[in-house]
Design a protein around this motif. Sequence first.
Motif, PDB file in Angstrom:
ATOM      1  N   UNK A  14       0.834  -1.205   0.000  1.00 48.66           N
ATOM      2  CA  UNK A  14       0.000   0.000   0.000  1.00 48.66           C
ATOM      3  C   UNK A  14       0.866   1.251   0.000  1.00 48.66           C
ATOM      4  N   UNK A  15       1.895   1.268   0.802  1.00 47.24           N
ATOM      5  CA  UNK A  15       2.798   2.417   0.857  1.00 47.24           C
ATOM      6  C   UNK A  15       3.509   2.599  -0.478  1.00 47.24           C
ATOM      7  N   UNK A  16       3.891   1.512  -1.102  1.00 46.27           N
ATOM      8  CA  UNK A  16       4.542   1.586  -2.410  1.00 46.27           C
ATOM      9  C   UNK A  16       3.604   2.172  -3.459  1.00 46.27           C
ATOM     10  N   UNK A  17       2.344   1.745  -3.445  1.00 47.87           N
ATOM     11  CA  UNK A  17       1.358   2.274  -4.392  1.00 47.87           C
ATOM     12  C   UNK A  17       1.147   3.767  -4.162  1.00 47.87           C
ATOM     13  N   UNK A  18       1.032   4.171  -2.903  1.00 45.90           N
ATOM     14  CA  UNK A  18       0.827   5.581  -2.587  1.00 45.90           C
ATOM     15  C   UNK A  18       2.035   6.398  -3.034  1.00 45.90           C
ATOM     16  N   UNK A  19       3.247   5.900  -2.796  1.00 48.19           N
ATOM     17  CA  UNK A  19       4.460   6.611  -3.222  1.00 48.19           C
ATOM     18  C   UNK A  19       4.502   6.765  -4.736  1.00 48.19           C
ATOM     19  N   UNK A  20       4.127   5.708  -5.451  1.00 44.19           N
ATOM     20  CA  UNK A  20       4.117   5.779  -6.915  1.00 44.19           C
ATOM     21  C   UNK A  20       3.123   6.824  -7.398  1.00 44.19           C
ATOM     22  N   UNK A  21       1.958   6.846  -6.791  1.00 45.65           N
ATOM     23  CA  UNK A  21       0.943   7.829  -7.202  1.00 45.65           C
ATOM     24  C   UNK A  21       1.394   9.252  -6.876  1.00 45.65           C
ATOM     25  N   UNK A  22       2.039   9.442  -5.750  1.00 48.72           N
ATOM     26  CA  UNK A  22       2.536  10.771  -5.401  1.00 48.72           C
ATOM     27  C   UNK A  22       3.647  11.219  -6.355  1.00 48.72           C
ATOM     28  N   UNK A  23       4.513  10.292  -6.756  1.00 48.50           N
ATOM     29  CA  UNK A  23       5.552  10.634  -7.727  1.00 48.50           C
ATOM     30  C   UNK A  23       4.925  11.040  -9.055  1.00 48.50           C
ATOM     31  N   UNK A  24       3.916  10.308  -9.503  1.00 46.14           N
ATOM     32  CA  UNK A  24       3.219  10.650 -10.734  1.00 46.14           C
ATOM     33  C   UNK A  24       2.566  12.021 -10.614  1.00 46.14           C
ATOM     34  N   UNK A  25       1.940  12.269  -9.480  1.00 49.75           N
ATOM     35  CA  UNK A  25       1.298  13.562  -9.258  1.00 49.75           C
ATOM     36  C   UNK A  25       2.327  14.694  -9.295  1.00 49.75           C
ATOM     37  N   UNK A  26       3.481  14.504  -8.662  1.00 50.32           N
ATOM     38  CA  UNK A  26       4.491  15.562  -8.644  1.00 50.32           C
ATOM     39  C   UNK A  26       5.047  15.814 -10.043  1.00 50.32           C
ATOM     40  N   UNK A  27       5.205  14.743 -10.834  1.00 48.83           N
ATOM     41  CA  UNK A  27       5.646  14.933 -12.215  1.00 48.83           C
ATOM     42  C   UNK A  27       4.628  15.736 -13.017  1.00 48.83           C
ATOM     43  N   UNK A  28       3.352  15.425 -12.830  1.00 49.83           N
ATOM     44  CA  UNK A  28       2.317  16.159 -13.552  1.00 49.83           C
ATOM     45  C   UNK A  28       2.242  17.609 -13.100  1.00 49.83           C
ATOM     46  N   UNK A  29       2.440  17.867 -11.815  1.00 48.53           N
ATOM     47  CA  UNK A  29       2.449  19.252 -11.325  1.00 48.53           C
ATOM     48  C   UNK A  29       3.590  20.014 -11.983  1.00 48.53           C
ATOM     49  N   UNK A  30       4.748  19.401 -12.051  1.00 49.33           N
ATOM     50  CA  UNK A  30       5.906  20.041 -12.672  1.00 49.33           C
ATOM     51  C   UNK A  30       5.647  20.329 -14.147  1.00 49.33           C
ATOM     52  N   UNK A  31       5.068  19.364 -14.853  1.00 45.72           N
ATOM     53  CA  UNK A  31       4.745  19.556 -16.266  1.00 45.72           C
ATOM     54  C   UNK A  31       3.730  20.679 -16.447  1.00 45.72           C
ATOM     55  N   UNK A  32       2.714  20.711 -15.602  1.00 47.79           N
ATOM     56  CA  UNK A  32       1.698  21.753 -15.716  1.00 47.79           C
ATOM     57  C   UNK A  32       2.293  23.136 -15.437  1.00 47.79           C
ATOM     58  N   UNK A  33       3.183  23.221 -14.456  1.00 48.38           N
ATOM     59  CA  UNK A  33       3.807  24.505 -14.127  1.00 48.38           C
ATOM     60  C   UNK A  33       4.664  24.988 -15.294  1.00 48.38           C
ATOM     61  N   UNK A  34       5.470  24.097 -15.852  1.00 47.88           N
ATOM     62  CA  UNK A  34       6.320  24.455 -16.989  1.00 47.88           C
ATOM     63  C   UNK A  34       5.475  24.879 -18.175  1.00 47.88           C
ATOM     64  N   UNK A  35       4.430  24.139 -18.435  1.00 51.48           N
ATOM     65  CA  UNK A  35       3.542  24.460 -19.556  1.00 51.48           C
ATOM     66  C   UNK A  35       2.879  25.815 -19.358  1.00 51.48           C
ATOM     67  N   UNK A  36       2.426  26.086 -18.138  1.00 53.74           N
ATOM     68  CA  UNK A  36       1.755  27.341 -17.860  1.00 53.74           C
ATOM     69  C   UNK A  36       2.694  28.531 -18.039  1.00 53.74           C
ATOM     70  N   UNK A  37       3.916  28.431 -17.530  1.00 53.81           N
ATOM     71  CA  UNK A  37       4.885  29.524 -17.675  1.00 53.81           C
ATOM     72  C   UNK A  37       5.207  29.754 -19.148  1.00 53.81           C
ATOM     73  N   UNK A  38       5.386  28.669 -19.884  1.00 53.27           N
ATOM     74  CA  UNK A  38       5.695  28.777 -21.313  1.00 53.27           C
ATOM     75  C   UNK A  38       4.548  29.440 -22.078  1.00 53.27           C
ATOM     76  N   UNK A  39       3.336  28.987 -21.815  1.00 53.15           N
ATOM     77  CA  UNK A  39       2.176  29.539 -22.520  1.00 53.15           C
ATOM     78  C   UNK A  39       1.957  31.002 -22.148  1.00 53.15           C
ATOM     79  N   UNK A  40       2.102  31.343 -20.877  1.00 52.77           N
ATOM     80  CA  UNK A  40       1.922  32.735 -20.467  1.00 52.77           C
ATOM     81  C   UNK A  40       2.978  33.645 -21.087  1.00 52.77           C
TER      82      UNK A  40
END
Length: 139
Positions: A14-40
């Motif tokens: 369960x902890x491994x699954x949660x860690x994997x999901x959090x890593x995926x979430x952090x990657x998506x946050x980073x991608x969204x931030x980069x995309x937003x700065x670029x588009x703006x």
Amino acid sequence: MALRQSVGDIAGTLLSVVCTRLELFSLEVSEQKTRLVKVLGMAFAALLFLALALLVFSITVALFFWPTEQRYLALGLLALLYGLLGLGFLWGVRRALLLEPAPFAATLEELRRDMTVVERLGEQSLPEAEPRRRRRADS
């Protein structure tokens, strides 16, 4: 001892699954931030240069028609053209915002899959529990 080990294994999984999901979430946050700065940044540059071009174009049209009687008609048509273009761009922005996929779609999809797996496991464990209870009652 087997129960303790099983609980530990389940907790680790369960902890491994949660860690994997959090890593995926952090990657998506980073991608969204980069995309937003670029588009703006690109949007700001585009607006700046379009505003400058529009200003020069408007001055050119005004100077061209100034000696004639149609100067007010020309300025009115420019204002109408700019208003229609502005409405068109607003419609485009609204459409883009409504049709884009939701942010963090991959994370949400993985969580939905996890929930489906957990529900299937719950459904499978219910029928197995019934015969055991019956055997214990018969004994």
